[in-house]
Design a protein around this motif. Structure first.
Motif, PDB file in Angstrom:
ATOM      1  N   THR A 156      -3.690  -1.185   2.416  1.00  0.00           N
ATOM      2  CA  THR A 156      -3.880  -0.517   3.631  1.00  0.00           C
ATOM      3  C   THR A 156      -4.200  -1.601   4.641  1.00  0.00           C
ATOM      4  O   THR A 156      -3.651  -1.555   5.895  1.00  0.00           O
ATOM      5  N   VAL A 157      -4.796  -2.433   4.430  1.00  0.00           N
ATOM      6  CA  VAL A 157      -5.435  -3.554   5.540  1.00  0.00           C
ATOM      7  C   VAL A 157      -4.726  -4.821   4.902  1.00  0.00           C
ATOM      8  O   VAL A 157      -4.781  -5.627   3.963  1.00  0.00           O
ATOM      9  N   SER A 158      -4.147  -5.598   5.841  1.00  0.00           N
ATOM     10  CA  SER A 158      -3.451  -6.816   5.479  1.00  0.00           C
ATOM     11  C   SER A 158      -4.320  -7.844   4.917  1.00  0.00           C
ATOM     12  O   SER A 158      -5.552  -8.233   5.546  1.00  0.00           O
ATOM     13  N   ARG A 159      -4.221  -8.625   4.018  1.00  0.00           N
ATOM     14  CA  ARG A 159      -4.938  -9.674   3.540  1.00  0.00           C
ATOM     15  C   ARG A 159      -4.666 -10.936   4.112  1.00  0.00           C
ATOM     16  O   ARG A 159      -5.395 -12.102   3.721  1.00  0.00           O
ATOM     17  N   TYR A 160      -3.733 -11.155   5.118  1.00  0.00           N
ATOM     18  CA  TYR A 160      -3.382 -12.204   5.625  1.00  0.00           C
ATOM     19  C   TYR A 160      -4.447 -12.889   6.453  1.00  0.00           C
ATOM     20  O   TYR A 160      -4.835 -12.094   7.263  1.00  0.00           O
ATOM     21  N   LEU A 206     -11.200   1.603  10.603  1.00  0.00           N
ATOM     22  CA  LEU A 206     -10.127   1.346   9.602  1.00  0.00           C
ATOM     23  C   LEU A 206      -8.746   1.781  10.246  1.00  0.00           C
ATOM     24  O   LEU A 206      -7.808   1.182   9.943  1.00  0.00           O
ATOM     25  N   GLN A 207      -8.733   2.842  10.709  1.00  0.00           N
ATOM     26  CA  GLN A 207      -7.530   3.060  11.453  1.00  0.00           C
ATOM     27  C   GLN A 207      -6.767   1.900  12.284  1.00  0.00           C
ATOM     28  O   GLN A 207      -5.511   1.655  12.219  1.00  0.00           O
ATOM     29  N   ILE A 208      -7.667   1.456  12.995  1.00  0.00           N
ATOM     30  CA  ILE A 208      -7.221   0.280  13.995  1.00  0.00           C
ATOM     31  C   ILE A 208      -6.788  -0.863  13.173  1.00  0.00           C
ATOM     32  O   ILE A 208      -5.791  -1.551  13.351  1.00  0.00           O
ATOM     33  N   MET A 209      -7.406  -1.283  12.130  1.00  0.00           N
ATOM     34  CA  MET A 209      -7.238  -2.548  10.970  1.00  0.00           C
ATOM     35  C   MET A 209      -6.179  -2.342  10.133  1.00  0.00           C
ATOM     36  O   MET A 209      -5.530  -3.210   9.869  1.00  0.00           O
ATOM     37  N   SER A 210      -5.606  -0.900  10.094  1.00  0.00           N
ATOM     38  CA  SER A 210      -4.775  -1.078   9.017  1.00  0.00           C
ATOM     39  C   SER A 210      -3.344  -0.950   9.602  1.00  0.00           C
ATOM     40  O   SER A 210      -3.029  -0.973  10.655  1.00  0.00           O
ATOM     41  N   GLY A 211      -2.565  -1.287   8.615  1.00  0.00           N
ATOM     42  CA  GLY A 211      -0.930  -1.456   9.040  1.00  0.00           C
ATOM     43  C   GLY A 211      -0.326  -2.364   8.128  1.00  0.00           C
ATOM     44  O   GLY A 211      -0.735  -3.284   7.616  1.00  0.00           O
ATOM     45  N   GLN A 212       1.013  -2.119   7.693  1.00  0.00           N
ATOM     46  CA  GLN A 212       1.975  -2.872   7.038  1.00  0.00           C
ATOM     47  C   GLN A 212       1.999  -4.162   7.841  1.00  0.00           C
ATOM     48  O   GLN A 212       2.074  -4.146   9.160  1.00  0.00           O
ATOM     49  N   ASP A 213       2.200  -5.272   7.114  1.00  0.00           N
ATOM     50  CA  ASP A 213       2.142  -6.662   7.817  1.00  0.00           C
ATOM     51  C   ASP A 213       3.215  -7.549   6.901  1.00  0.00           C
ATOM     52  O   ASP A 213       3.162  -7.717   5.859  1.00  0.00           O
ATOM     53  N   LYS A 268       2.297   1.103   4.309  1.00  0.00           N
ATOM     54  CA  LYS A 268       2.151   1.934   5.427  1.00  0.00           C
ATOM     55  C   LYS A 268       1.262   3.110   5.027  1.00  0.00           C
ATOM     56  O   LYS A 268       1.676   3.692   3.882  1.00  0.00           O
ATOM     57  N   ASN A 269      -0.051   3.328   5.494  1.00  0.00           N
ATOM     58  CA  ASN A 269      -0.948   4.024   4.984  1.00  0.00           C
ATOM     59  C   ASN A 269      -1.247   4.974   6.395  1.00  0.00           C
ATOM     60  O   ASN A 269      -2.369   4.753   6.748  1.00  0.00           O
ATOM     61  N   ASP A 270      -0.572   5.662   6.825  1.00  0.00           N
ATOM     62  CA  ASP A 270      -0.886   6.683   8.079  1.00  0.00           C
ATOM     63  C   ASP A 270      -1.807   7.805   7.819  1.00  0.00           C
ATOM     64  O   ASP A 270      -1.450   9.163   7.909  1.00  0.00           O
ATOM     65  N   PHE A 271      -2.989   7.542   7.282  1.00  0.00           N
ATOM     66  CA  PHE A 271      -3.755   8.783   6.721  1.00  0.00           C
ATOM     67  C   PHE A 271      -4.313   9.490   7.999  1.00  0.00           C
ATOM     68  O   PHE A 271      -4.666  10.667   7.499  1.00  0.00           O
ATOM     69  N   ALA A 272      -4.294   8.927   8.955  1.00  0.00           N
ATOM     70  CA  ALA A 272      -4.648   9.804  10.144  1.00  0.00           C
ATOM     71  C   ALA A 272      -3.815  10.964  10.457  1.00  0.00           C
ATOM     72  O   ALA A 272      -4.253  12.080  10.770  1.00  0.00           O
ATOM     73  N   VAL A 273      -2.683  11.188  10.039  1.00  0.00           N
ATOM     74  CA  VAL A 273      -1.664  12.379  10.314  1.00  0.00           C
ATOM     75  C   VAL A 273      -1.877  13.604   9.246  1.00  0.00           C
ATOM     76  O   VAL A 273      -1.431  14.640   9.383  1.00  0.00           O
ATOM     77  N   ASP A 274      -2.774  13.080   8.054  1.00  0.00           N
ATOM     78  CA  ASP A 274      -2.651  14.227   6.992  1.00  0.00           C
ATOM     79  C   ASP A 274      -3.743  15.284   7.423  1.00  0.00           C
ATOM     80  O   ASP A 274      -4.456  15.001   8.579  1.00  0.00           O
TER      81      ASP A 274
END
Lengths: 473, 89
Positions: free
Chosen positions: A195-199, A225-232, A240-246
């Protein structure tokens, strides 16, 4: 009213509407860090923080667009890179390391106006559950400074609990966000793996490492967490984990794992656990018994896989590339051996040797390969369990925070701290710790685990739980 | 359970001082006894490949990374390269 009593969202709102300035907020938290230096939670406050806050205030005054974290100070664990700032993994080896680039998660926070203002104490290279294995000295519990903070993200959890910052970022490999959150009475999540990039995070065990926010409340946690997450593109395992829309569930079905029943019943605080079950039932939650047949083998599995990955990840600390080289070494071999022997602390050395043992000829199949198969099996078993419930509930830790020095000479006793947190790490599923009770003056956390990418329902459950136990149990 | 501590030191490129070797060995044996249960488990044959699944792979290209930023952390460097003791005579 003090700034430490406001939520992240209230701070952003206050700064944006000019009720107060980012400069005053940042200065306030820097002052808190100085005042509570004895906790050893914060290693360094960055000297450009106030300057950055003034810039945000200017932008707001000029009517410019600012982000969702505008002017909010954020502390990051010492293993997360922010270009030009030190990131030392609380290791003697890395004490002078200056980040050559910025971690994706930090960039995402900064893009929304966050001010990365401090770095926090941790167990060296994130290996430990007490924040005692650190070059900077043990971090102390926010509720009792004779007790450990928990670890490895002890500094981040204490910083939030003691009001040194509104939000801090930690990393969780086997429980390193959830356990210290539980010990300090704050909220910490381990998101679904990827969910959160490890880069830009110094790798410990790459197949389970995840960064995550530690906050006072569940709502703030979800927000950050919503701000930190995203595919990288820089982390091929990011998703891609768009949990906000569930959408939220009408009725939450909570699973209690049959294989953990005896362990939970035997805990000193089991009564409180079952009181929480009762309260949740009264609040309309349904409870079911679920099976995760190999969950009890998780701890052994984790202490094979994580050292194996650590030993590979830490091979690059060789006295050539990263800041510290033994002064007495003459040959290249001596540079490697002496730099590593002098640079790494005991626990890190122990895990490197353990990792080399399970990967070495004659033991690889029996230990490492078997552990990887068990990890795959656990993923399947959890997926099956979540077909009959929304979340699985366990205590976060077997007990409250222990005394500083109490388990330092017994690595196995220390590893047992991870009993309830490790299964979710191995399965790559999300898990959150929420405070709910106290034993004496020390907080206790409850853990909820969910299926992959089920953060929405996890946060929904956590919010309900938080509201039920606001006044204690 | 026995461990060859000298062999592990060599694999790990670590040198444990003699006075601490016994304690290290005892701790390692204790940990290995603790994790040993997995060697006795009867698990179904593996179906998946080992490791994590890769969601996507990017082109391997040099982007913003500045060589000098990376080299700035090296304890010893010369002409844009890491400097080590002489390896080949």
């Amino acid at each position: 009213m003090e700034y430490k009593d406001l939520t992240v969202m209230q701070l952003v709102d206050g700064i944006k509407t000019k009720k107060f300035t980012s400069e005053s907020v940042v200065k306030y938290f820097i002052e808190q860090c100085k005042e509570k230096q004895h906790l050893n939670a914060v290693i360094e406050v960055f000297d450009d923080a106030v300057e950055k806050a003034v810039e945000i205030d200017k932008k707001i005054s000029a009517g410019e667009q600012v982000g969702k974290l505008a002017g909010v100070p954020v502390a990051i664990k010492d293993n997360i890179l922010c270009k030009g700032k030190k990131a030392g993994c609380a290791s003697a080896f890395m004490q002078d390391f200056v980040s050559p680039y910025t971690a994706t998660l930090v960039k995402k926070l900064e893009d929304e106006g966050a001010i990365i203002f401090a770095r926090t104490n941790m167990d060296e290279f994130a290996m430990g559950g007490s924040c005692e294995n650190t070059y900077y000295g043990a971090c102390k519990n926010a509720h009792d400074d004779s007790c450990v903070s928990g670890g490895s993200s002890g500094g981040s959890a204490v910083a939030v609990a003691a009001g040194l910052c509104p939000v801090a970022i930690g990393t969780d490999t086997g429980g390193s966000v959830r356990q210290p959150s539980s010990f300090n009475g704050v909220v910490g999540i381990k998101p679904t793996y990827g969910t959160v990039s490890r880069y830009g995070i110094v790798a410990f065990a790459s197949s389970t490492d995840q960064a995550a926010p530690i906050t006072k409340t569940v709502e703030e946690n979800e927000y950050v967490l919503q701000i930190m997450s995203g595919q990288d593109v820089h982390d091929s395992t990011s998703i891609k984990n768009d949990f906000a829309v569930d959408s939220p569930k009408q009725k939450i079905k909570i699973g209690l794992c049959r294989q953990l029943k005896d362990k939970i019943d035997g805990l000193k605080n089991s009564e409180k656990f079952y009181l929480a079950v009762k309260k949740l039932k009264e609040a309309g939650c349904e409870f079911v018994e679920v099976e995760v047949p190999h969950i009890e083998n998780s701890l052994a599995c984790y202490y094979v896989i994580s050292p194996a990955e650590a030993t590979s990840n830490l091979a690059r600390f060789d006295g050539v590339k990263y800041t510290t080289r033994s002064k007495t070494a003459k040959s290249l071999e001596e540079v490697y051996v002496e730099s590593r022997s002098q640079g790494f602390g005991k626990e890190v050395q122990r895990r490197i040797m353990l990792g080399n043992f399970v990967l070495s000829s004659g033991y690889f199949d029996a230990y490492y390969k078997k552990a990887k198969r068990l990890q795959d099996l656990l993923k399947i078993e959890f997926a099956t369990a979540f077909s009959s419930c929304d979340v699985i509930m366990t205590p976060t830790t077997p007990d409250v925070a222990f005394k500083i020095g109490g388990k330092l000479n017994d690595p196995v006793a220390m590893y047992l701290e991870d009993l309830f947190t490790v299964p979710a790490s191995l399965a790559g599923i999300p898990a959150i710790s929420v405070p709910y009770a106290k034993d004496g003056h020390l907080p206790l956390g409850m853990q909820f685990m969910g299926a992959q990418k089920s953060e929405k329902i996890l946060y929904q459950t956590a919010k309900l739980f938080q509201d039920l136990f606001k006044g204690g149990i | 359970m026995k461990v060859d501590i000298k062999h592990l030191e060599s694999l790990s490129k670590l040198n444990i001082v003699d006075s601490q070797e016994d304690k290290f060995e005892q701790d390692l044996v204790k940990i290995l006894n603790f994790v040993n249960e997995i060697t006795e488990l009867d698990l179904p044959e593996e179906k998946k490949t080992m490791g994590v699944s890769l969601s996507s792979l990017r082109e391997d290209e040099v982007t913003e990374q500045e060589q000098c930023d990376v080299l700035a952390n090296a304890p010893s460097k010369k002409d844009g390269c890491y400097l080590t003791p002489l390896v080949v005579e």
